[in-house]
Design a protein around this motif. Structure first.
Motif, PDB file in Angstrom:
ATOM      1  N   ARG A 152      63.546  -3.794  54.247  1.00 59.10           N
ATOM      2  CA  ARG A 152      64.923  -3.376  53.975  1.00 59.10           C
ATOM      3  C   ARG A 152      65.697  -4.515  53.296  1.00 59.10           C
ATOM      4  N   GLN A 170      56.306   5.060  48.040  1.00 61.12           N
ATOM      5  CA  GLN A 170      57.485   5.780  48.506  1.00 61.12           C
ATOM      6  C   GLN A 170      57.206   6.518  49.809  1.00 61.12           C
ATOM      7  N   ARG A 171      56.007   7.045  49.948  1.00 61.76           N
ATOM      8  CA  ARG A 171      55.663   7.748  51.183  1.00 61.76           C
ATOM      9  C   ARG A 171      55.547   6.791  52.360  1.00 61.76           C
ATOM     10  N   ARG A 174      59.088   5.738  53.405  1.00 61.44           N
ATOM     11  CA  ARG A 174      59.760   6.803  54.173  1.00 61.44           C
ATOM     12  C   ARG A 174      59.173   6.910  55.577  1.00 61.44           C
ATOM     13  N   GLY A 177      60.828   4.754  57.870  1.00 58.09           N
ATOM     14  CA  GLY A 177      62.252   5.006  58.072  1.00 58.09           C
ATOM     15  C   GLY A 177      63.149   4.423  57.001  1.00 58.09           C
ATOM     16  N   LEU A 178      62.567   4.067  55.847  1.00 59.41           N
ATOM     17  CA  LEU A 178      63.340   3.488  54.750  1.00 59.41           C
ATOM     18  C   LEU A 178      63.498   4.481  53.612  1.00 59.41           C
ATOM     19  N   ASP A 179      64.645   4.428  52.952  1.00 53.13           N
ATOM     20  CA  ASP A 179      64.893   5.235  51.770  1.00 53.13           C
ATOM     21  C   ASP A 179      64.533   4.389  50.545  1.00 53.13           C
ATOM     22  N   PRO A 180      63.500   4.791  49.787  1.00 55.51           N
ATOM     23  CA  PRO A 180      63.072   3.977  48.637  1.00 55.51           C
ATOM     24  C   PRO A 180      64.154   3.793  47.582  1.00 55.51           C
ATOM     25  N   GLU A 181      65.122   4.708  47.555  1.00 58.55           N
ATOM     26  CA  GLU A 181      66.186   4.632  46.560  1.00 58.55           C
ATOM     27  C   GLU A 181      67.334   3.728  46.994  1.00 58.55           C
ATOM     28  N   ARG A 182      67.531   3.580  48.290  1.00 57.63           N
ATOM     29  CA  ARG A 182      68.721   2.866  48.784  1.00 57.63           C
ATOM     30  C   ARG A 182      68.420   1.611  49.599  1.00 57.63           C
ATOM     31  N   ASP A 183      67.330   1.626  50.322  1.00 56.81           N
ATOM     32  CA  ASP A 183      67.101   0.559  51.300  1.00 56.81           C
ATOM     33  C   ASP A 183      66.344  -0.642  50.765  1.00 56.81           C
TER      34      ASP A 183
END
Length: 329
Positions: A152, A170-171, A174, A177-183
């Motif tokens: 993060r 990306q999978r 996720r 618990g991380l958002d690849p676009e935001r975190d």
């Protein structure tokens, strides 16, 4: 029986593909009739591989050479550097290439019309299952990353755009618990640029899905031995298996990169793909060459040792091409 049609040769005018890819004049073939495993005309094919310092590229070039040699030049094959799985399948379907390396999870998405191929099932078939790809997550030791959750806020290379590495990165994120676009500060870079970034400290962590050893990662561990380490990501496996049964657990052996110990990770098989309308005789020749010339492929990269007739047909949900089925009988 439909008359076999020639696909018109079209040059792909991009610097990355010049002289080593582009559309070829491989014939499409009849859906019915006997498969003789003989090519009746001189044929050119292009093979879509991956990043220049990855295993796809090394094996793709060796495979192209062996195809040309095994057929006495009747089938002239050339391999091209690409962004890998998603892009490979898109360009395979478009006719830019006639053979493509792909991760099995991306290939499954393609035939099912999911994720990157949402709403449109792709007309592809498999020649064979190949060796397993290992999800290699390398982190800088000074970046304080001990788990996936620690990514993060970090600068993370998730691989080339439209690559199988990007899909699995990306999978995995996720699953943690991380958002690849935001975190994370995602860096969508090919392997060469990623390794350079890890060396100079502009990237904190990287994903790469590849066979063992991956040449670019060997270079990274050789050049930055005490400044990088592999991350155990096996905790992501249960969530990944909810997406696809192709994901499995396996260790990256310590000897691969001269590590202190084995590192658990997630693996996914590779598959060799063609369009569903490829001439069955050509598909048979390509599959037969893969196994007849396997020792030569192993010399190009030891990952080829994982290619086995025992698992060749295990390509579900991607159907096996009829010509490949004949070659493996």
């Amino acid at each position: 029986m439909r008359t076999a049609a020639l696909v018109c040769a079209v040059v792909v005018a991009t610097a990355g593909l010049a002289g080593c890819g582009g559309r070829r004049d491989a014939p499409s073939g009849a859906a019915d009739g006997p498969v003789t495993c003989e090519v009746g005309q001189d044929t050119r094919i292009g093979i879509a591989t991956g990043n220049a310092t990855g295993v796809y590229f090394a094996l793709g070039n060796a495979y192209a050479d062996q195809i040309s040699q095994a057929t006495g030049g009747r089938v002239k094959a050339t391999a091209a550097e690409t962004g890998a799985s998603v892009q490979n399948i898109q360009q395979l379907v478009a006719g830019t290439y006639q053979v493509a390396f792909s991760l099995a999870d991306t290939a499954a998405d393609a035939v099912l019309g999911k994720d990157s191929f949402e709403g449109k099932k792709q007309p592809v078939r498999a020649l064979s299952r190949l060796y397993p790809n290992y999800t290699q997550v390398v982190v800088r030791t000074g970046a304080n990353i001990g788990s996936l959750a620690d990514l993060r806020g970090k600068r993370v290379s998730t691989g080339s755009p439209k690559s199988g590495t990007e899909v699995i990165a990306q999978r995995v994120l996720r699953a943690a618990g991380l958002d690849p676009e935001r975190d994370i500060a995602a860096q969508r870079l090919d392997l060469t640029k990623t390794v350079d970034g890890m060396k100079d400290g502009s990237i904190d962590a990287m994903f790469f899905s590849g066979g063992l050893p991956t040449p670019g990662i060997t270079d990274l561990f050789t050049s930055a031995r005490d400044r990088v380490q592999l991350l155990d990501i096996s905790a992501a496996l249960p969530r990944l298996r909810e997406i696809s049964a192709v994901y499995e657990a396996a260790p990256i052996p310590a000897a691969t990169y001269k590590l202190p110990a084995d590192v658990p990770t997630v693996v996914v098989p590779n598959v060799l793909l063609v369009r569903d309308d490829l001439d069955p005789n050509l598909a048979c020749v390509l599959t037969k060459t893969l196994y007849d010339r396997k020792p030569q492929l192993e010399q190009a990269n030891s990952a080829a040792k994982g290619i086995s007739r025992d698992t060749a047909r295990n390509t579900d949900p991607v159907p096996l091409h009829r010509g490949a089925d004949q070659a493996l009988s």
